[in-house]
Design a protein around this motif. Structure first.
Motif, mmCIF file in Angstrom:
data_model
loop_
_atom_site.group_PDB
_atom_site.id
_atom_site.type_symbol
_atom_site.label_atom_id
_atom_site.label_comp_id
_atom_site.label_asym_id
_atom_site.label_seq_id
_atom_site.Cartn_x
_atom_site.Cartn_y
_atom_site.Cartn_z
ATOM 1 N N UNK A 237 50.111 7.000 -17.913
ATOM 2 C CA UNK A 237 51.194 6.028 -17.810
ATOM 3 C C UNK A 237 51.029 5.110 -16.603
ATOM 4 N N UNK A 238 50.609 5.680 -15.484
ATOM 5 C CA UNK A 238 50.581 4.931 -14.223
ATOM 6 C C UNK A 238 49.247 4.214 -14.018
ATOM 7 N N UNK A 239 48.152 4.900 -14.292
ATOM 8 C CA UNK A 239 46.831 4.329 -14.004
ATOM 9 C C UNK A 239 45.856 4.674 -15.117
ATOM 10 N N UNK A 240 46.021 4.092 -16.297
ATOM 11 C CA UNK A 240 45.199 4.482 -17.451
ATOM 12 C C UNK A 240 43.718 4.205 -17.285
ATOM 13 N N UNK A 241 43.359 3.229 -16.439
ATOM 14 C CA UNK A 241 41.954 2.850 -16.288
ATOM 15 C C UNK A 241 41.293 3.502 -15.085
ATOM 16 N N UNK A 242 41.999 4.320 -14.340
ATOM 17 C CA UNK A 242 41.459 4.845 -13.086
ATOM 18 C C UNK A 242 40.453 5.963 -13.324
ATOM 19 N N UNK A 243 39.575 6.157 -12.343
ATOM 20 C CA UNK A 243 38.593 7.231 -12.418
ATOM 21 C C UNK A 243 39.266 8.596 -12.418
ATOM 22 N N UNK A 244 40.372 8.723 -11.691
ATOM 23 C CA UNK A 244 41.083 10.010 -11.652
ATOM 24 C C UNK A 244 41.584 10.373 -13.046
ATOM 25 N N UNK A 245 42.163 9.396 -13.739
ATOM 26 C CA UNK A 245 42.631 9.640 -15.106
ATOM 27 C C UNK A 245 41.472 10.041 -16.002
ATOM 28 N N UNK A 246 40.340 9.371 -15.857
ATOM 29 C CA UNK A 246 39.163 9.713 -16.648
ATOM 30 C C UNK A 246 38.689 11.125 -16.393
ATOM 31 N N UNK A 247 38.691 11.542 -15.138
ATOM 32 C CA UNK A 247 38.243 12.898 -14.793
ATOM 33 C C UNK A 247 39.211 13.951 -15.322
ATOM 34 N N UNK A 248 40.508 13.657 -15.234
ATOM 35 C CA UNK A 248 41.497 14.599 -15.785
ATOM 36 C C UNK A 248 41.286 14.754 -17.290
ATOM 37 N N UNK A 249 41.047 13.625 -17.978
ATOM 38 C CA UNK A 249 40.834 13.670 -19.425
ATOM 39 C C UNK A 249 39.598 14.490 -19.772
ATOM 40 N N UNK A 250 38.509 14.298 -19.023
ATOM 41 C CA UNK A 250 37.288 15.061 -19.306
ATOM 42 C C UNK A 250 37.479 16.548 -19.013
ATOM 43 N N UNK A 251 38.180 16.865 -17.924
ATOM 44 C CA UNK A 251 38.450 18.270 -17.617
ATOM 45 C C UNK A 251 39.324 18.908 -18.693
ATOM 46 N N UNK A 252 40.319 18.149 -19.164
ATOM 47 C CA UNK A 252 41.176 18.657 -20.246
ATOM 48 C C UNK A 252 40.364 18.848 -21.523
ATOM 49 N N UNK A 253 39.407 17.951 -21.774
ATOM 50 C CA UNK A 253 38.560 18.086 -22.965
ATOM 51 C C UNK A 253 37.767 19.386 -22.925
ATOM 52 N N UNK A 254 37.213 19.703 -21.768
ATOM 53 C CA UNK A 254 36.452 20.950 -21.619
ATOM 54 C C UNK A 254 37.365 22.157 -21.833
ATOM 55 N N UNK A 255 38.553 22.113 -21.247
ATOM 56 C CA UNK A 255 39.489 23.236 -21.384
ATOM 57 C C UNK A 255 39.881 23.451 -22.848
ATOM 58 N N UNK A 256 40.196 22.368 -23.551
ATOM 59 C CA UNK A 256 40.558 22.494 -24.966
ATOM 60 C C UNK A 256 39.380 22.987 -25.801
#
Length: 400
Positions: A237-256
């Motif tokens: 919501x706040x920073x969709x294009x940020x590197x932090x958001x990208x890293x969270x998404x990739x970490x969540x992908x691994x967890x799922x």
């Protein structure tokens, strides 16, 4: 002998069968919305016609697939699951009819050719989710099921997402639609994460247990999966294009992905009613990976969005609706060839729509069209197979 469209209740007058249990109306009309709304969208793409007074065509399409089709399926699931969780009577009869009317009114209100003033359309459309929350709150609170009461918070946040979108359409909040869609998609993903974590291992264990096979769920994986999925919502919501958001998404992908691997869905390949659940959940790490690569490497955002919506959400909705419709009407949990064809067609649609932004320009339009046709065909097959089930009494003669 009772009418085939009515069934007697010991505690009151006959109730139309469509309104005896929440899954009957909302699973049926989620399928109707899937076909009708996507067909309308394909018509817009082909003709290019769009009313001048309406919100953007893409925004309407995204809104209606989320708050029309997906929310209807969520309502059907929760209105059916909560009585099981709490041991209370299901919402039926007049209260269920009122919820159904609210949902239909919302679809009519925001349909661009209706011409309804946006302030009026917004009030009508927003009303459904609070109504659903009120219907579910009483049994949850009365039974003291505080763990399941978290779904009331999620419904409240979905309502907030819809409010943000309408405020943007009313030109009262610039950027509200982007934030609203990010919040709405994030909340549905949380529901998929929570509900999927309950039903996939249970259904797979029941289905594979006869073969002496085990299904694994690890607390050390479950908690990070929930936390990372939740953290992705404000980040997007706040920073969709940020590197932090990208890293969270990739970490969540691994967890799922690790979570899904523990459920050993590949061993269920002989059972379509099981493997489709795993195919649907597999789209979650795929979508999150694409989401992360969008932020970190500039991959088109549409790929990750449609991997999540067409791939994960729609596939799991079709899987759960087809299974629950059989189970809750006293029928064997065996799907027909038409239903298997629907599973395959929807998977084709998900692959085509996810891949389309990555294809050469000359191929994009064909991919969009054919993925749309595959989607419409999939849910048409669902309606052909399940409308008779949803509109007929239970096979075992029990109420509901």
């Amino acid at each position: 002998m009772s009418s085939p469209s009515l069934a007697g209740r010991d505690d009151g007058p006959a109730i139309p069968i469509l309104f005896q249990y929440g899954f009957r109306f909302f699973f049926l009309f989620s399928g109707v919305a899937a076909v009708g709304l996507l067909a309308a969208w394909l018509g817009v793409l082909v003709t290019g016609e769009w009313p001048d007074h309406a919100a953007g065509a893409s925004a309407w399409h995204a809104h209606e697939m989320l708050f029309g089709m997906v929310v209807a399926a969520v309502a059907g699931f929760l209105l059916t699951a909560v009585p099981s969780w709490t041991g209370t009577k299901a919402v039926s009869g007049a209260p269920l009819m009122a919820l159904a009317a609210l949902w239909i009114a919302g679809r009519v209100a925001v349909f661009p050719w209706t011409g309804m003033p946006e302030p009026v359309a917004a009030v009508i459309d927003i009303a459904f989710l609070p109504g659903l929350g009120i219907a579910l709150a009483r049994p949850l609170v009365k039974a003291g099921k505080w763990r399941n009461s978290a779904f009331l918070i999620l419904i409240g946040l979905l309502t907030a997402a819809n409010v943000l979108i309408h405020l943007d359409w009313l030109e009262m909040l610039d950027g509200g639609a982007d934030a609203g869609f990010a919040l709405g998609l994030g909340i549905i993903l949380m529901m998929v994460t929570v509900i999927g974590g309950r039903i996939l291992p249970a259904f797979t264990r029941n289905g594979l247990g006869k073969a002496g096979l085990s299904v694994r769920s690890w607390p050390m994986v479950e908690r990070p999966t929930l936390v990372l999925t939740l953290a992705l919502i404000p980040a997007t919501m706040v920073a969709p294009e940020s590197a932090i958001t990208g890293l969270i998404a990739l970490a969540a992908a691994v967890a799922h992905a690790v979570r899904l691997a523990g459920w050993q869905g590949w061993k269920a390949w002989r059972s379509p009613i099981l493997w489709i659940l795993h195919v649907g959940y597999l789209w979650v790490p795929v979508a999150l990976t694409l989401r992360g690569l969008h932020a970190l490497a500039g991959l088109p955002a549409a790929s990750g969005t449609h991997a999540m919506t067409v791939g994960a959400f729609a596939t799991l909705i079709l899987a759960v609706m087809s299974r629950a419709s059989l189970g809750h009407t006293g029928r064997p949990l065996t799907v027909s060839r038409a239903t298997v064809a629907a599973y395959v067609l929807l998977t084709v649609a998900a692959v085509g729509r996810t891949a389309s932004p990555l294809l050469p320009v000359d191929w994009v339009w064909a991919a969009l069209q054919w993925s749309g046709y595959a989607w419409v065909a999939a849910f048409t097959l669902y309606l052909v197979a399940y409308a008779p089930v949803l509109l007929s009494p239970r096979a075992d003669g029990r109420p509901g």
